[in-house]
Design a protein around this motif. Structure first.
Motif, PDB file in Angstrom:
ATOM      1  N   ASN A  98       0.750  -1.087   0.052  1.00  0.00           N
ATOM      2  CA  ASN A  98      -0.066   0.064   0.056  1.00  0.00           C
ATOM      3  C   ASN A  98       1.048   1.202  -0.149  1.00  0.00           C
ATOM      4  N   SER A  99       0.243   2.374   0.003  1.00  0.00           N
ATOM      5  CA  SER A  99       0.871   3.719  -0.047  1.00  0.00           C
ATOM      6  C   SER A  99       0.241   4.748   0.701  1.00  0.00           C
ATOM      7  N   THR A 100       0.744   5.980   0.272  1.00  0.00           N
ATOM      8  CA  THR A 100      -0.179   7.287   0.959  1.00  0.00           C
ATOM      9  C   THR A 100      -1.631   7.156   0.860  1.00  0.00           C
ATOM     10  N   PRO A 101      -2.320   6.825  -0.394  1.00  0.00           N
ATOM     11  CA  PRO A 101      -3.742   6.555  -0.248  1.00  0.00           C
ATOM     12  C   PRO A 101      -4.477   5.723   0.809  1.00  0.00           C
ATOM     13  N   ILE A 102      -3.593   5.016   1.474  1.00  0.00           N
ATOM     14  CA  ILE A 102      -4.438   4.297   2.786  1.00  0.00           C
ATOM     15  C   ILE A 102      -4.348   5.212   3.860  1.00  0.00           C
ATOM     16  N   VAL A 103      -3.972   6.286   3.801  1.00  0.00           N
ATOM     17  CA  VAL A 103      -3.996   7.245   4.862  1.00  0.00           C
ATOM     18  C   VAL A 103      -5.417   8.326   4.324  1.00  0.00           C
ATOM     19  N   ILE A 104      -4.854   8.784   2.938  1.00  0.00           N
ATOM     20  CA  ILE A 104      -6.002   9.856   2.511  1.00  0.00           C
ATOM     21  C   ILE A 104      -7.470   9.280   2.439  1.00  0.00           C
ATOM     22  N   ARG A 105      -7.466   8.048   1.935  1.00  0.00           N
ATOM     23  CA  ARG A 105      -8.870   7.451   1.718  1.00  0.00           C
ATOM     24  C   ARG A 105      -9.611   7.019   2.871  1.00  0.00           C
ATOM     25  N   SER A 106      -8.669   6.389   3.830  1.00  0.00           N
ATOM     26  CA  SER A 106      -9.470   6.258   5.144  1.00  0.00           C
ATOM     27  C   SER A 106     -10.093   7.542   5.957  1.00  0.00           C
ATOM     28  N   LEU A 107      -9.159   8.912   5.594  1.00  0.00           N
ATOM     29  CA  LEU A 107      -9.696  10.076   6.008  1.00  0.00           C
ATOM     30  C   LEU A 107     -10.864  10.219   5.559  1.00  0.00           C
ATOM     31  N   THR A 108     -11.052  10.404   4.237  1.00  0.00           N
ATOM     32  CA  THR A 108     -12.365  10.787   3.328  1.00  0.00           C
ATOM     33  C   THR A 108     -13.489   9.599   3.492  1.00  0.00           C
ATOM     34  N   GLY A 109     -12.985   8.705   3.944  1.00  0.00           N
ATOM     35  CA  GLY A 109     -14.242   7.614   4.140  1.00  0.00           C
ATOM     36  C   GLY A 109     -14.513   6.865   2.987  1.00  0.00           C
ATOM     37  N   VAL A 110     -13.534   6.782   2.029  1.00  0.00           N
ATOM     38  CA  VAL A 110     -13.601   5.755   0.818  1.00  0.00           C
ATOM     39  C   VAL A 110     -13.803   4.536   1.211  1.00  0.00           C
ATOM     40  N   PHE A 111     -12.915   3.875   2.392  1.00  0.00           N
ATOM     41  CA  PHE A 111     -13.256   2.770   2.961  1.00  0.00           C
ATOM     42  C   PHE A 111     -13.401   2.772   4.543  1.00  0.00           C
ATOM     43  N   PRO A 112     -13.979   1.916   5.269  1.00  0.00           N
ATOM     44  CA  PRO A 112     -14.065   1.990   6.706  1.00  0.00           C
ATOM     45  C   PRO A 112     -12.733   1.804   7.589  1.00  0.00           C
ATOM     46  N   HIS A 113     -11.781   1.108   6.929  1.00  0.00           N
ATOM     47  CA  HIS A 113     -10.714   0.746   7.958  1.00  0.00           C
ATOM     48  C   HIS A 113      -9.481   1.745   7.623  1.00  0.00           C
ATOM     49  N   SER A 162      -3.544  15.315 -10.216  1.00  0.00           N
ATOM     50  CA  SER A 162      -4.697  14.703  -9.489  1.00  0.00           C
ATOM     51  C   SER A 162      -5.703  15.420  -9.051  1.00  0.00           C
ATOM     52  N   VAL A 163      -6.729  14.723  -8.905  1.00  0.00           N
ATOM     53  CA  VAL A 163      -8.041  15.852  -8.509  1.00  0.00           C
ATOM     54  C   VAL A 163      -7.832  16.770  -7.392  1.00  0.00           C
ATOM     55  N   PRO A 164      -8.506  17.538  -7.264  1.00  0.00           N
ATOM     56  CA  PRO A 164      -8.793  18.415  -5.825  1.00  0.00           C
ATOM     57  C   PRO A 164      -8.627  17.609  -4.948  1.00  0.00           C
ATOM     58  N   GLY A 165      -7.776  17.858  -3.711  1.00  0.00           N
ATOM     59  CA  GLY A 165      -7.966  17.066  -2.626  1.00  0.00           C
ATOM     60  C   GLY A 165      -7.155  15.654  -2.565  1.00  0.00           C
ATOM     61  N   GLY A 166      -6.654  15.556  -3.910  1.00  0.00           N
ATOM     62  CA  GLY A 166      -5.463  14.489  -4.094  1.00  0.00           C
ATOM     63  C   GLY A 166      -4.164  14.908  -3.953  1.00  0.00           C
ATOM     64  N   MET A 167      -3.239  13.990  -4.110  1.00  0.00           N
ATOM     65  CA  MET A 167      -1.972  14.330  -3.344  1.00  0.00           C
ATOM     66  C   MET A 167      -0.846  15.533  -4.207  1.00  0.00           C
ATOM     67  N   ASP A 168      -1.421  15.730  -5.455  1.00  0.00           N
ATOM     68  CA  ASP A 168      -0.447  16.965  -5.925  1.00  0.00           C
ATOM     69  C   ASP A 168      -1.171  18.193  -5.396  1.00  0.00           C
ATOM     70  N   GLY A 318      -4.673  15.302   7.359  1.00  0.00           N
ATOM     71  CA  GLY A 318      -6.042  15.594   7.821  1.00  0.00           C
ATOM     72  C   GLY A 318      -6.371  17.090   8.381  1.00  0.00           C
ATOM     73  N   ASP A 319      -5.290  17.524   8.968  1.00  0.00           N
ATOM     74  CA  ASP A 319      -5.527  18.974   9.199  1.00  0.00           C
ATOM     75  C   ASP A 319      -5.721  19.889   7.907  1.00  0.00           C
ATOM     76  N   LEU A 320      -4.863  19.480   6.899  1.00  0.00           N
ATOM     77  CA  LEU A 320      -4.851  20.309   5.643  1.00  0.00           C
ATOM     78  C   LEU A 320      -6.258  20.142   4.814  1.00  0.00           C
ATOM     79  N   MET A 321      -6.512  18.756   5.045  1.00  0.00           N
ATOM     80  CA  MET A 321      -7.981  18.408   4.292  1.00  0.00           C
ATOM     81  C   MET A 321      -9.022  18.979   4.916  1.00  0.00           C
ATOM     82  N   LYS A 322      -9.053  19.268   6.146  1.00  0.00           N
ATOM     83  CA  LYS A 322     -10.033  20.055   6.971  1.00  0.00           C
ATOM     84  C   LYS A 322     -10.088  21.448   6.322  1.00  0.00           C
TER      85      LYS A 322
END
Length: 327
Positions: A98-113, A162-168, A318-322
Protein backbone atom coordinates in the motif's frame (compact mmCIF):
# COMPACT_ATOMS: atom_id res chain seq x y z
CA UNK A 1 16.27 4.04 11.27
CA UNK A 2 15.87 1.31 13.79
CA UNK A 3 15.50 -2.22 12.52
CA UNK A 4 13.92 -5.10 14.37
CA UNK A 5 16.81 -7.38 15.24
CA UNK A 6 16.51 -10.82 16.78
CA UNK A 7 19.31 -12.62 18.56
CA UNK A 8 20.86 -15.32 16.38
CA UNK A 9 19.69 -18.13 18.65
CA UNK A 10 16.17 -16.71 18.84
CA UNK A 11 16.08 -16.41 15.07
CA UNK A 12 17.27 -20.00 14.55
CA UNK A 13 14.71 -21.23 17.09
CA UNK A 14 11.94 -19.26 15.41
CA UNK A 15 12.88 -20.60 11.97
CA UNK A 16 12.98 -24.15 13.30
CA UNK A 17 9.61 -23.69 15.03
CA UNK A 18 8.03 -22.61 11.75
CA UNK A 19 9.63 -25.49 9.89
CA UNK A 20 11.31 -23.38 7.25
CA UNK A 21 14.92 -24.28 7.94
CA UNK A 22 16.44 -26.94 5.73
CA UNK A 23 18.52 -27.64 2.66
CA UNK A 24 16.56 -25.14 0.53
CA UNK A 25 17.90 -22.22 2.56
CA UNK A 26 20.12 -20.86 -0.25
CA UNK A 27 23.49 -20.90 1.42
CA UNK A 28 21.98 -20.33 4.85
CA UNK A 29 20.57 -16.85 4.21
CA UNK A 30 16.97 -17.68 3.28
CA UNK A 31 14.77 -15.95 5.85
CA UNK A 32 11.26 -16.80 4.66
CA UNK A 33 10.12 -19.82 2.64
CA UNK A 34 7.42 -18.06 0.63
CA UNK A 35 5.45 -14.80 0.47
CA UNK A 36 2.10 -14.22 -1.22
CA UNK A 37 1.83 -10.56 -2.28
CA UNK A 38 -1.68 -9.07 -2.29
CA UNK A 39 -1.96 -6.04 -4.61
CA UNK A 40 -5.01 -3.75 -4.02
CA UNK A 41 -5.05 -2.51 -7.64
CA UNK A 42 -4.67 -3.73 -11.19
CA UNK A 43 -1.66 -4.88 -13.18
CA UNK A 44 0.83 -2.22 -14.23
CA UNK A 45 0.13 0.32 -11.47
CA UNK A 46 2.48 1.58 -8.79
CA UNK A 47 1.35 -0.98 -6.22
CA UNK A 48 1.73 -3.80 -8.74
CA UNK A 49 5.24 -2.71 -9.70
CA UNK A 50 6.28 -2.34 -6.07
CA UNK A 51 5.05 -5.79 -5.03
CA UNK A 52 6.49 -7.59 -8.05
CA UNK A 53 9.80 -5.71 -7.90
CA UNK A 54 10.16 -6.48 -4.19
CA UNK A 55 9.33 -10.14 -4.77
CA UNK A 56 11.79 -10.28 -7.67
CA UNK A 57 14.61 -8.91 -5.50
CA UNK A 58 13.82 -11.07 -2.44
CA UNK A 59 13.67 -14.32 -4.42
CA UNK A 60 16.57 -13.40 -6.71
CA UNK A 61 18.77 -12.76 -3.68
CA UNK A 62 17.68 -16.02 -2.03
CA UNK A 63 16.21 -14.24 1.01
CA UNK A 64 12.75 -15.65 0.17
CA UNK A 65 12.28 -19.04 -1.44
CA UNK A 66 9.32 -18.20 -3.66
CA UNK A 67 6.83 -15.39 -4.26
CA UNK A 68 3.29 -15.33 -5.69
CA UNK A 69 1.08 -12.40 -6.60
CA UNK A 70 -2.64 -11.61 -6.57
CA UNK A 71 -4.30 -8.46 -7.92
CA UNK A 72 -7.50 -7.54 -6.04
CA UNK A 73 -8.88 -4.22 -7.28
CA UNK A 74 -11.90 -2.46 -5.85
CA UNK A 75 -13.01 0.26 -3.48
CA UNK A 76 -9.90 2.41 -3.91
CA UNK A 77 -7.88 -0.38 -2.31
CA UNK A 78 -10.55 -1.05 0.30
CA UNK A 79 -11.54 -4.47 -1.05
CA UNK A 80 -8.08 -5.94 -0.40
CA UNK A 81 -7.86 -4.36 3.06
CA UNK A 82 -11.26 -5.80 4.01
CA UNK A 83 -10.22 -9.21 2.67
CA UNK A 84 -7.05 -9.21 4.82
CA UNK A 85 -9.05 -8.32 7.95
CA UNK A 86 -11.94 -10.72 7.37
CA UNK A 87 -9.63 -13.66 6.57
CA UNK A 88 -6.84 -12.74 9.00
CA UNK A 89 -6.21 -16.25 10.39
CA UNK A 90 -5.55 -17.71 6.93
CA UNK A 91 -3.40 -14.80 5.70
CA UNK A 92 -0.22 -15.25 7.76
CA UNK A 93 1.73 -15.92 4.56
CA UNK A 94 0.50 -12.75 2.84
CA UNK A 95 1.94 -9.24 2.59
CA UNK A 96 -0.23 -6.47 1.15
CA UNK A 97 1.41 -3.50 -0.56
CA UNK A 98 0.00 0.00 0.00
CA UNK A 99 1.01 3.66 -0.01
CA UNK A 100 -0.12 7.19 0.92
CA UNK A 101 -3.73 6.62 -0.35
CA UNK A 102 -4.40 4.28 2.61
CA UNK A 103 -4.10 7.42 4.76
CA UNK A 104 -5.99 9.80 2.43
CA UNK A 105 -8.81 7.37 1.56
CA UNK A 106 -9.46 6.28 5.14
CA UNK A 107 -9.66 9.96 6.18
CA UNK A 108 -12.22 10.69 3.45
CA UNK A 109 -14.24 7.54 4.20
CA UNK A 110 -13.63 5.79 0.86
CA UNK A 111 -13.28 2.65 3.00
CA UNK A 112 -14.08 2.08 6.68
CA UNK A 113 -10.68 0.77 7.81
CA UNK A 114 -7.31 2.44 8.35
CA UNK A 115 -3.72 1.32 8.80
CA UNK A 116 -4.28 0.59 12.51
CA UNK A 117 -6.57 -2.30 11.56
CA UNK A 118 -3.63 -4.15 9.99
CA UNK A 119 -0.21 -5.34 11.17
CA UNK A 120 2.38 -2.75 10.09
CA UNK A 121 5.41 -4.49 8.58
CA UNK A 122 7.58 -1.80 6.97
CA UNK A 123 7.68 1.17 4.67
CA UNK A 124 10.24 0.34 1.99
CA UNK A 125 10.45 3.00 -0.72
CA UNK A 126 9.17 6.42 -1.55
CA UNK A 127 8.93 9.22 -4.03
CA UNK A 128 9.25 12.77 -2.76
CA UNK A 129 7.19 15.54 -4.32
CA UNK A 130 8.55 18.52 -6.23
CA UNK A 131 7.40 21.88 -7.52
CA UNK A 132 8.66 22.61 -11.03
CA UNK A 133 8.45 25.52 -13.46
CA UNK A 134 8.93 25.76 -17.23
CA UNK A 135 12.64 25.64 -18.14
CA UNK A 136 12.33 29.14 -19.63
CA UNK A 137 10.52 30.62 -16.62
CA UNK A 138 12.03 33.65 -14.87
CA UNK A 139 11.42 31.82 -11.57
CA UNK A 140 14.42 29.93 -10.18
CA UNK A 141 13.39 29.10 -6.60
CA UNK A 142 10.46 29.03 -4.20
CA UNK A 143 11.02 32.66 -3.18
CA UNK A 144 10.36 33.68 -6.79
CA UNK A 145 7.13 31.63 -6.87
CA UNK A 146 5.94 33.10 -3.57
CA UNK A 147 6.73 36.63 -4.83
CA UNK A 148 4.73 35.98 -8.02
CA UNK A 149 1.85 34.66 -5.90
CA UNK A 150 1.96 37.74 -3.65
CA UNK A 151 1.83 40.02 -6.70
CA UNK A 152 -1.01 38.12 -8.42
CA UNK A 153 -2.57 35.20 -6.49
CA UNK A 154 -5.22 34.39 -9.13
CA UNK A 155 -2.67 34.51 -11.92
CA UNK A 156 -0.22 32.21 -10.18
CA UNK A 157 -2.00 28.89 -10.55
CA UNK A 158 -0.30 25.62 -9.63
CA UNK A 159 -1.29 22.53 -11.58
CA UNK A 160 -1.11 18.82 -10.85
CA UNK A 161 -2.03 15.43 -12.20
CA UNK A 162 -4.51 14.54 -9.47
CA UNK A 163 -8.01 15.65 -8.51
CA UNK A 164 -8.67 18.50 -6.05
CA UNK A 165 -7.88 17.03 -2.63
CA UNK A 166 -5.51 14.50 -4.20
CA UNK A 167 -1.80 14.25 -3.54
CA UNK A 168 -0.52 16.90 -5.97
CA UNK A 169 -3.05 19.42 -4.64
CA UNK A 170 -2.25 18.61 -1.01
CA UNK A 171 1.48 19.02 -1.65
CA UNK A 172 0.99 22.41 -3.35
CA UNK A 173 -1.25 23.56 -0.48
CA UNK A 174 1.14 22.21 2.18
CA UNK A 175 4.13 23.97 0.64
CA UNK A 176 2.38 27.33 0.23
CA UNK A 177 0.93 27.11 3.75
CA UNK A 178 4.44 26.47 5.12
CA UNK A 179 5.63 29.50 3.12
CA UNK A 180 3.20 31.60 5.16
CA UNK A 181 0.35 31.77 2.65
CA UNK A 182 -3.27 30.71 3.08
CA UNK A 183 -3.65 27.33 1.36
CA UNK A 184 -7.34 28.08 0.69
CA UNK A 185 -6.37 30.95 -1.62
CA UNK A 186 -3.92 28.93 -3.72
CA UNK A 187 -5.40 28.35 -7.18
CA UNK A 188 -4.98 24.67 -8.06
CA UNK A 189 -5.86 23.34 -11.54
CA UNK A 190 -6.14 19.56 -11.96
CA UNK A 191 -5.19 17.72 -15.17
CA UNK A 192 -5.99 14.11 -15.90
CA UNK A 193 -2.52 13.31 -17.24
CA UNK A 194 1.04 14.51 -16.87
CA UNK A 195 1.25 15.44 -20.57
CA UNK A 196 -1.70 17.82 -20.31
CA UNK A 197 -0.28 19.41 -17.16
CA UNK A 198 3.06 19.89 -18.95
CA UNK A 199 1.31 21.56 -21.91
CA UNK A 200 -0.45 23.91 -19.48
CA UNK A 201 2.90 24.81 -17.91
CA UNK A 202 4.46 25.55 -21.31
CA UNK A 203 1.46 27.68 -22.36
CA UNK A 204 1.52 29.69 -19.13
CA UNK A 205 -1.94 28.51 -18.03
CA UNK A 206 -0.25 27.41 -14.82
CA UNK A 207 2.91 28.96 -13.41
CA UNK A 208 4.15 25.87 -11.56
CA UNK A 209 3.46 22.15 -11.46
CA UNK A 210 3.21 19.88 -8.40
CA UNK A 211 4.44 16.38 -9.26
CA UNK A 212 6.42 13.38 -8.05
CA UNK A 213 10.17 13.89 -7.72
CA UNK A 214 11.09 10.97 -10.01
CA UNK A 215 8.83 12.41 -12.72
CA UNK A 216 10.30 15.88 -12.11
CA UNK A 217 13.85 14.54 -12.52
CA UNK A 218 12.95 12.94 -15.87
CA UNK A 219 11.39 16.24 -17.08
CA UNK A 220 14.39 18.26 -15.85
CA UNK A 221 16.87 15.91 -17.52
CA UNK A 222 14.89 16.31 -20.75
CA UNK A 223 15.34 20.09 -20.42
CA UNK A 224 11.62 20.78 -20.06
CA UNK A 225 11.46 22.08 -16.47
CA UNK A 226 13.44 23.51 -13.58
CA UNK A 227 12.90 21.95 -10.16
CA UNK A 228 12.49 24.81 -7.70
CA UNK A 229 11.79 22.79 -4.53
CA UNK A 230 11.77 19.20 -3.28
CA UNK A 231 9.83 17.95 -0.23
CA UNK A 232 12.73 15.88 1.16
CA UNK A 233 14.64 16.62 4.37
CA UNK A 234 17.96 16.53 2.49
CA UNK A 235 18.92 16.81 -1.17
CA UNK A 236 18.31 13.64 -3.20
CA UNK A 237 21.22 12.04 -5.05
CA UNK A 238 19.17 11.51 -8.23
CA UNK A 239 19.37 15.30 -8.76
CA UNK A 240 21.40 16.91 -6.01
CA UNK A 241 21.25 20.36 -7.62
CA UNK A 242 17.54 20.54 -6.69
CA UNK A 243 17.04 22.50 -3.45
CA UNK A 244 14.83 21.20 -0.69
CA UNK A 245 11.90 23.25 0.62
CA UNK A 246 13.52 23.28 4.05
CA UNK A 247 16.77 24.87 2.91
CA UNK A 248 14.64 27.64 1.35
CA UNK A 249 12.99 28.36 4.69
CA UNK A 250 9.79 26.40 3.95
CA UNK A 251 9.52 23.93 6.80
CA UNK A 252 7.65 21.05 5.22
CA UNK A 253 8.44 17.54 4.04
CA UNK A 254 6.35 14.93 2.26
CA UNK A 255 6.95 11.51 0.77
CA UNK A 256 4.61 9.27 -1.18
CA UNK A 257 5.79 6.10 0.56
CA UNK A 258 5.07 2.53 -0.38
CA UNK A 259 5.29 -0.35 2.03
CA UNK A 260 3.85 -3.58 3.31
CA UNK A 261 1.13 -4.63 5.73
CA UNK A 262 0.09 -8.01 7.11
CA UNK A 263 -3.14 -9.38 8.55
CA UNK A 264 -4.17 -8.27 12.06
CA UNK A 265 -2.99 -10.63 14.79
CA UNK A 266 0.07 -11.83 12.85
CA UNK A 267 2.33 -13.77 15.28
CA UNK A 268 5.35 -11.76 16.44
CA UNK A 269 7.91 -14.29 15.20
CA UNK A 270 6.41 -14.24 11.70
CA UNK A 271 6.38 -10.41 11.70
CA UNK A 272 10.03 -10.38 12.77
CA UNK A 273 10.94 -12.64 9.84
CA UNK A 274 9.20 -10.43 7.29
CA UNK A 275 10.93 -7.36 8.73
CA UNK A 276 14.29 -9.15 8.73
CA UNK A 277 13.84 -10.23 5.10
CA UNK A 278 13.00 -6.67 3.96
CA UNK A 279 15.89 -5.19 5.96
CA UNK A 280 18.37 -7.64 4.37
CA UNK A 281 16.99 -6.89 0.88
CA UNK A 282 18.51 -3.38 0.83
CA UNK A 283 22.07 -4.73 0.80
CA UNK A 284 21.59 -6.93 -2.29
CA UNK A 285 22.53 -6.14 -5.90
CA UNK A 286 19.19 -7.65 -6.92
CA UNK A 287 17.32 -4.92 -5.02
CA UNK A 288 19.59 -2.16 -6.29
CA UNK A 289 18.83 -3.24 -9.88
CA UNK A 290 15.06 -3.11 -9.22
CA UNK A 291 15.27 0.18 -7.31
CA UNK A 292 17.40 1.93 -9.94
CA UNK A 293 15.24 0.65 -12.80
CA UNK A 294 12.15 2.20 -11.17
CA UNK A 295 13.76 5.39 -9.86
CA UNK A 296 12.67 4.64 -6.29
CA UNK A 297 14.24 6.19 -3.19
CA UNK A 298 15.11 3.81 -0.32
CA UNK A 299 13.06 4.88 2.70
CA UNK A 300 13.04 2.15 5.32
CA UNK A 301 10.62 2.56 8.22
CA UNK A 302 10.10 -0.66 10.15
CA UNK A 303 7.67 -1.48 12.98
CA UNK A 304 7.27 1.36 15.46
CA UNK A 305 9.04 3.83 13.15
CA UNK A 306 6.49 3.01 10.44
CA UNK A 307 3.60 3.57 12.88
CA UNK A 308 4.99 6.96 13.99
CA UNK A 309 5.56 8.01 10.37
CA UNK A 310 1.99 7.10 9.37
CA UNK A 311 0.44 8.81 12.38
CA UNK A 312 2.34 12.01 11.59
CA UNK A 313 1.32 11.89 7.92
CA UNK A 314 -2.31 11.27 8.91
CA UNK A 315 -2.30 14.34 11.16
CA UNK A 316 -0.64 16.66 8.63
CA UNK A 317 -2.85 15.52 5.73
CA UNK A 318 -5.99 15.48 7.92
CA UNK A 319 -5.45 19.03 9.20
CA UNK A 320 -4.84 20.31 5.68
CA UNK A 321 -7.86 18.51 4.19
CA UNK A 322 -10.09 19.98 6.91
CA UNK A 323 -8.80 23.45 6.12
CA UNK A 324 -9.37 22.94 2.40
CA UNK A 325 -12.90 21.67 3.04
CA UNK A 326 -12.38 18.06 1.95
CA UNK A 327 -13.13 16.63 5.43
Amino acid sequence: MSKLVMGRRALIAAIAALGIAGPASAGGHQVVESIHFLIPGGAGGGWDGTARGTGEALTGAGIVGSASYENMSGGGGGKAIGYMIENADSQHGTLMVNSTPIVIRSLTGVFPHNFRDLTLVAGTIGDYAAIVVDANSSMNNMADLVAAYDADPAGTAIGGGSVPGGMDHLVAAMVMEAAGKDALNVKYIPYDAGGKAMAALLSGEIKALSTGFSEAVALAQAGEVKIIGVTSDERVAAMDSAMTMKEQGIDTSFVNWRGFFAAPGLPADKLAMYQDALAKMYDTPEWEAVRARNGWVNIHNSGDDFQAFLENQEKVIGDLMKKLGFL
